[in-house]
Design a protein around this motif. Structure first.
Motif, short mmCIF file in Angstrom:
data_model
loop_
_atom_site.label_atom_id
_atom_site.label_comp_id
_atom_site.label_asym_id
_atom_site.label_seq_id
_atom_site.Cartn_x
_atom_site.Cartn_y
_atom_site.Cartn_z
N HIS A 54 -74.62 14.91 -64.96
CA HIS A 54 -75.66 15.85 -65.42
C HIS A 54 -75.01 17.23 -65.53
CE1 HIS A 54 -78.25 12.52 -64.67
NE2 HIS A 54 -78.10 12.58 -63.37
N PRO A 80 -80.03 17.23 -67.12
CA PRO A 80 -80.10 15.78 -66.99
C PRO A 80 -79.62 15.06 -68.26
CG PRO A 80 -82.11 16.80 -66.15
CD PRO A 80 -81.32 17.88 -66.83
N TYR A 123 -85.93 14.76 -64.45
CA TYR A 123 -86.04 14.06 -65.73
C TYR A 123 -87.30 13.22 -65.69
CZ TYR A 123 -84.59 10.86 -69.53
OH TYR A 123 -84.52 10.11 -70.68
N MET A 128 -83.14 14.29 -60.14
CA MET A 128 -81.83 13.72 -60.37
C MET A 128 -81.26 13.25 -59.03
SD MET A 128 -82.52 14.37 -63.31
CE MET A 128 -81.35 13.16 -63.92
#
Length: 391
Positions: free
Chosen positions: A150, A155, A184, A189
């Motif tokens: 990422h 992301p 996301y 994440m």
């Protein structure tokens, strides 16, 4: 260099350094460190480690198990070991990233296969990922894992990447070293892959001075990771080892810093996003200037503000490298975007699948100072220096 014509007794004025991303301490870190000293927990075990791991798992909100380590690189390495990656296996890896994403692949004697970026997030291209998987399988190669990054907190396209991984039954390792505080589709994440790796290096959005964490989907993987990270010592009264281990555990002191830092994570994310918006609001007015996109449904922590300069579209024909030197002369730290790994001499023989998106980003991109402890005056001054160079 000292000016030899300078008048005797006059002082040389040096402008204060503005760093790319310096550590930003809160109010609680010292309290946790003091508790460790008072309890004599100056070791890679202790209540701060337990507390930090628990707080990280609570933050991720997805029934994850966290192992605190001494670096994000160690986390990637342990993830590969736990997935059984070995000699001559192949691992799909994003090319546009820091070398630490791929170095552990080589530690295991495996082969990195580099995947180009896509323009919407600058992360791993799902299209080229599937092309690469199909190609390697036709060649009879064993693809054991996918390492997706990422980049700068943005992301990757996880829906598409996860669908491909599931289709070919290949586990995902999320390199979320730069993505603490990003999400996301409403999901944080580090919660998408079989494993995820976080960095708490000194320049990250929150830090433990040096450190990282491995995020696992189940308790057994976490227990195995802790075992390997503490030299794989067998449960015996004497020192007995049935397999190779590593000295990868985080110290209790560093974990204390992490506990305090985690408490201000949301504030740090808000500050960095505000810095990004200040840069973008002013600088996007200039022809040839653009910023890392943020697709609908994603939320980046904007760890670093990253900007592209197309000298053929800008009126002044300034390149990112010229701008870097202009700001360096003002004691302002910047840096180019990551040099894609397939362009690195150490990986020159590794397979690569793509069409040059990451190379174009590298040649046009620059990272601007983004530390959450920068003053408003610092930000305005940097923007002023940049706009002056464009004029």
């Amino acid at each position: 260099m000292i000016d030899l014509l300078q008048k005797p007794g006059s002082a040389v004025k040096i402008k204060p350094k503005i760093w790319l991303s310096s550590p930003h301490m809160g109010k609680r870190e010292q309290e946790f460190i003091n508790e460790a000293f008072q309890g004599n927990w100056i070791a890679p075990i202790g209540p701060n480690i337990d507390g930090f791991e628990s707080a990280l798992a609570d933050y991720l909100e997805d029934d994850k198990y966290v192992v605190a380590l001494n670096s994000g690189t160690a986390a990637i390495h342990l993830a590969l070991i736990l997935l059984g990656v070995g000699k001559d296996d192949e691992v799909m890896c994003q090319s546009m990233t820091f070398s630490a994403s791929a170095n552990p692949i080589v530690y295991q004697g495996a082969i990195p296969v580099f995947i180009d970026s896509e323009p919407d997030t600058w992360n791993m291209s799902p299209e080229h990922l599937e092309i690469a998987i199909k190609h390697r399988l036709r060649k009879g190669k064993k693809v054991k894992a996918i390492i997706v990054v990422h980049l700068y907190g943005m992301p990757a396209k996880m829906n598409e990447i996860c669908q491909i991984a599931e289709k070919y039954e290949i586990p995902i390792i999320e390199d979320a070293a730069e993505a603490m505080g990003s999400s996301y589709d409403g999901k944080k994440m580090s919660t998408f892959g079989r494993f995820a790796c976080i960095s708490f290096n000194g320049n990250k959005i929150i830090t433990t001075s040096g450190g990282g964490a491995l995020v696992c989907q189940n308790r057994k993987d976490a227990e195995n990771a802790r075992f390997l990270a503490t030299q794989a010592r067998d449960p015996a009264p004497h020192y007995q080892h049935s397999q190779i281990g590593y000295n990868y555990r985080m110290s209790n002191i560093c974990a204390g810093i992490g506990r305090g830092q985690l408490m201000v994570l949301n504030e740090r994310v808000a500050a960095r996003r505000e810095i990004f918006n200040r840069y973008k609001t002013v600088l996007q007015r200039y022809p040839g200037i653009s910023f890392q996109p943020e697709p609908i449904g994603t939320s980046s922590n904007r760890w670093l503000t990253t900007m592209l300069i197309d000298p053929y579209l800008s009126h002044c024909h300034v390149t990112q490298e010229q701008l870097r030197h202009i700001l360096e002369a003002e004691n302002i730290e910047t840096r180019p975007l990551w040099k894609p790994l397939h362009m690195q001499p150490v990986f020159k023989d590794a397979p690569y699948f793509g069409e040059g998106i990451s190379e174009e980003l590298f040649h046009k991109g620059i990272c601007l100072p983004s530390g959450s402890n920068m003053s408003l005056g610092d930000i305005r001054m940097i923007i002023g220096k940049i706009t002056a160079s464009f004029k």
